[in-house]
Design a protein around this motif. Structure first.
Motif, PDB file in Angstrom:
ATOM      1  N   ARG A   1       0.796  -1.228   0.000  1.00 42.12           N
ATOM      2  CA  ARG A   1       0.000   0.000   0.000  1.00 42.12           C
ATOM      3  C   ARG A   1       0.832   1.284   0.000  1.00 42.12           C
ATOM      4  N   LEU A   2       2.136   1.179   0.182  1.00 46.98           N
ATOM      5  CA  LEU A   2       2.982   2.374   0.280  1.00 46.98           C
ATOM      6  C   LEU A   2       4.218   2.254  -0.604  1.00 46.98           C
ATOM      7  N   ILE A   3       4.714   3.415  -1.027  1.00 47.45           N
ATOM      8  CA  ILE A   3       5.952   3.507  -1.794  1.00 47.45           C
ATOM      9  C   ILE A   3       6.869   4.454  -1.035  1.00 47.45           C
ATOM     10  N   GLY A   4       7.928   3.920  -0.439  1.00 46.82           N
ATOM     11  CA  GLY A   4       8.861   4.740   0.326  1.00 46.82           C
ATOM     12  C   GLY A   4      10.098   5.057  -0.496  1.00 46.82           C
ATOM     13  N   LEU A   5      10.468   6.347  -0.559  1.00 45.18           N
ATOM     14  CA  LEU A   5      11.576   6.798  -1.396  1.00 45.18           C
ATOM     15  C   LEU A   5      12.585   7.590  -0.569  1.00 45.18           C
ATOM     16  N   VAL A   6      13.868   7.372  -0.847  1.00 40.98           N
ATOM     17  CA  VAL A   6      14.944   8.213  -0.328  1.00 40.98           C
ATOM     18  C   VAL A   6      15.608   8.869  -1.524  1.00 40.98           C
TER      19      VAL A   6
ATOM     20  N   ASN B   1       1.071   6.914  -1.268  1.00 43.77           N
ATOM     21  CA  ASN B   1       0.105   5.831  -1.109  1.00 43.77           C
ATOM     22  C   ASN B   1      -0.126   5.155  -2.454  1.00 43.77           C
ATOM     23  N   GLU B   2      -0.973   4.144  -2.484  1.00 43.04           N
ATOM     24  CA  GLU B   2      -1.142   3.375  -3.712  1.00 43.04           C
ATOM     25  C   GLU B   2      -1.878   4.138  -4.802  1.00 43.04           C
ATOM     26  N   ASP B   3      -2.428   5.309  -4.474  1.00 43.04           N
ATOM     27  CA  ASP B   3      -3.031   6.185  -5.474  1.00 43.04           C
ATOM     28  C   ASP B   3      -2.034   7.195  -6.030  1.00 43.04           C
ATOM     29  N   GLY B   4      -0.807   7.179  -5.512  1.00 38.97           N
ATOM     30  CA  GLY B   4       0.220   8.105  -5.970  1.00 38.97           C
ATOM     31  C   GLY B   4       0.264   9.406  -5.199  1.00 38.97           C
ATOM     32  N   GLY B   5      -0.555   9.550  -4.165  1.00 39.51           N
ATOM     33  CA  GLY B   5      -0.566  10.765  -3.366  1.00 39.51           C
ATOM     34  C   GLY B   5       0.509  10.752  -2.301  1.00 39.51           C
ATOM     35  N   SER B   6       1.072  11.924  -2.005  1.00 40.40           N
ATOM     36  CA  SER B   6       2.121  12.038  -0.993  1.00 40.40           C
ATOM     37  C   SER B   6       1.498  12.082   0.396  1.00 40.40           C
ATOM     38  N   VAL B   7       1.906  11.159   1.263  1.00 43.26           N
ATOM     39  CA  VAL B   7       1.393  11.133   2.643  1.00 43.26           C
ATOM     40  C   VAL B   7       2.460  11.561   3.642  1.00 43.26           C
ATOM     41  N   ILE B   8       3.735  11.431   3.288  1.00 48.23           N
ATOM     42  CA  ILE B   8       4.845  11.907   4.114  1.00 48.23           C
ATOM     43  C   ILE B   8       5.872  12.546   3.192  1.00 48.23           C
ATOM     44  N   HIS B   9       6.344  13.728   3.585  1.00 42.15           N
ATOM     45  CA  HIS B   9       7.383  14.415   2.815  1.00 42.15           C
ATOM     46  C   HIS B   9       8.222  15.205   3.812  1.00 42.15           C
ATOM     47  N   THR B  10       9.439  14.735   4.066  1.00 44.85           N
ATOM     48  CA  THR B  10      10.297  15.386   5.036  1.00 44.85           C
ATOM     49  C   THR B  10      11.746  15.301   4.588  1.00 44.85           C
TER      50      THR B  10
ATOM     51  N   ALA C   1       9.069   0.156   3.978  1.00 47.22           N
ATOM     52  CA  ALA C   1       7.718   0.716   4.054  1.00 47.22           C
ATOM     53  C   ALA C   1       6.807  -0.224   4.821  1.00 47.22           C
ATOM     54  N   SER C   2       6.056   0.329   5.781  1.00 51.36           N
ATOM     55  CA  SER C   2       5.201  -0.468   6.666  1.00 51.36           C
ATOM     56  C   SER C   2       3.735  -0.183   6.391  1.00 51.36           C
ATOM     57  N   ASP C   3       2.994  -1.196   5.930  1.00 46.44           N
ATOM     58  CA  ASP C   3       1.549  -1.063   5.757  1.00 46.44           C
ATOM     59  C   ASP C   3       0.824  -1.032   7.096  1.00 46.44           C
ATOM     60  N   VAL C   4       1.389  -1.703   8.093  1.00 44.24           N
ATOM     61  CA  VAL C   4       0.734  -1.823   9.388  1.00 44.24           C
ATOM     62  C   VAL C   4       0.649  -0.465  10.084  1.00 44.24           C
ATOM     63  N   HIS C   5       1.738   0.289  10.030  1.00 45.96           N
ATOM     64  CA  HIS C   5       1.805   1.551  10.757  1.00 45.96           C
ATOM     65  C   HIS C   5       1.728   2.773   9.842  1.00 45.96           C
ATOM     66  N   ASP C   6       1.494   2.560   8.540  1.00 45.14           N
ATOM     67  CA  ASP C   6       1.475   3.679   7.585  1.00 45.14           C
ATOM     68  C   ASP C   6       2.699   4.557   7.786  1.00 45.14           C
ATOM     69  N   ALA C   7       3.859   3.930   7.714  1.00 44.14           N
ATOM     70  CA  ALA C   7       5.111   4.617   8.020  1.00 44.14           C
ATOM     71  C   ALA C   7       6.245   3.978   7.230  1.00 44.14           C
TER      72      ALA C   7
ATOM     73  N   VAL D   1      17.422   3.143  14.293  1.00 43.41           N
ATOM     74  CA  VAL D   1      16.357   3.013  13.304  1.00 43.41           C
ATOM     75  C   VAL D   1      15.243   3.968  13.706  1.00 43.41           C
ATOM     76  N   GLU D   2      14.731   4.739  12.756  1.00 42.45           N
ATOM     77  CA  GLU D   2      13.614   5.631  12.999  1.00 42.45           C
ATOM     78  C   GLU D   2      12.375   5.126  12.285  1.00 42.45           C
ATOM     79  N   ARG D   3      11.237   5.242  12.961  1.00 46.37           N
ATOM     80  CA  ARG D   3       9.962   4.998  12.300  1.00 46.37           C
ATOM     81  C   ARG D   3       9.317   6.348  12.051  1.00 46.37           C
ATOM     82  N   VAL D   4       9.208   6.707  10.775  1.00 48.73           N
ATOM     83  CA  VAL D   4       8.667   8.002  10.381  1.00 48.73           C
ATOM     84  C   VAL D   4       7.235   7.799   9.916  1.00 48.73           C
ATOM     85  N   ALA D   5       6.293   8.389  10.642  1.00 52.51           N
ATOM     86  CA  ALA D   5       4.879   8.269  10.328  1.00 52.51           C
ATOM     87  C   ALA D   5       4.254   9.653  10.270  1.00 52.51           C
ATOM     88  N   VAL D   6       2.988   9.689   9.889  1.00 55.29           N
ATOM     89  CA  VAL D   6       2.287  10.965   9.801  1.00 55.29           C
ATOM     90  C   VAL D   6       2.204  11.632  11.168  1.00 55.29           C
ATOM     91  N   ASP D   7       2.049  10.827  12.215  1.00 53.56           N
ATOM     92  CA  ASP D   7       1.879  11.381  13.559  1.00 53.56           C
ATOM     93  C   ASP D   7       3.187  11.603  14.303  1.00 53.56           C
TER      94      ASP D   7
END
Length: 232
Positions: A135-140, A156-165, A176-182, A191-197
């Motif tokens: 469900r996610l595409i994580g890019l560096v 996200n799987e629609d191509g929309g940006s959910v995290i940008h930092t 990329a984690s589907d479970v935590h949307d991170a 190790v860092e877990r980067v999520a919306v929250d």
């Protein structure tokens, strides 16, 4: 490439064409052979193993052209989409039925019938690492050659940006984690877990090979074993 159903594909060079893709079922029976005259850069199955996506590229008169072709296994049905002068790197079947296609200068999201749904250009930066989940595409992406300024983009799987930092550190891995949307970012000793929250971190010692997940929990994989990580 291996599907959830057990079908798998092997890419090889042949005398008949530049590349041959042999498809086997779970019992190791060769059920299909696909020939491609262009350079195959990636293959992937959908979840059921019924469709095989093939990325390929070729250069003619100093011009790069590439495409993705969706082959319906066991039939003559094939649908293609031109990727233009992009260099395709990897494709992945998403949970909603679409396909993520990572190229050198853009990320595309296509429907199952080879229609463009979304495009995210990677302008003024260089793709260095990525990971695609269901469900996610994580890019560096690196913003400069000499420094450690990295842009973290999660689509996200629609191509929309959910995290940008932006991260001012050397990154050695992303998951990329589907479970935590991170996404999990791997550094030399943490190790860092980067999520919306927000961002949570754990430290470690030793030679970390990879971060992954098992039953919804983060797992740090070392040469001597794997250990659960607590990001609470």
């Amino acid at each position: 490439a291996v599907s959830d159903s057990g079908n798998f594909a092997i890419v090889s060079r042949t005398a008949e064409a530049h590349y041959a893709i042999d498809v086997f079922d779970a019992s190791m029976k060769n059920i299909e052979r696909i020939y491609r005259d262009s350079y195959v850069t990636g293959v992937a199955f959908d979840g059921a193993g019924d469709t095989l996506a093939v990325l390929s590229a070729k250069s003619e008169n100093w011009t790069l052209t590439s495409e993705i072709v969706f082959f319906r296994i066991g039939t003559e049905e094939a649908k293609s989409f031109s990727l233009g002068d992009r260099l395709p790197i990897r494709c992945h079947s998403m949970a909603g039925g679409g396909w993520a296609v990572v190229c050198d200068n853009a990320v595309l999201v296509l429907s199952g019938d080879a229609k463009l749904l979304a495009e995210y250009p990677l302008s003024m930066m260089t793709l260095s690492q990525f990971h695609i989940s269901d469900r996610l595409i994580g890019l560096v992406c690196s913003e400069n050659v000499l420094g450690n300024t990295n842009r973290i983009i999660v689509l996200n799987e629609d191509g929309g940006s959910v995290i940008h930092t932006t991260v001012e550190r050397k990154i050695s891995g992303i998951y990329a984690s589907d479970v935590h949307d991170a996404v999990y970012l791997q550094y030399d000793n943490s190790v860092e877990r980067v999520a919306v929250d927000g961002v949570k971190s754990v430290s470690f010692t030793g030679n970390l090979i990879q971060v992954c997940e098992f039953s919804g929990n983060a797992v740090l994989c070392f040469p001597g074993g794997a250990y659960a990580a607590d990001f609470r």
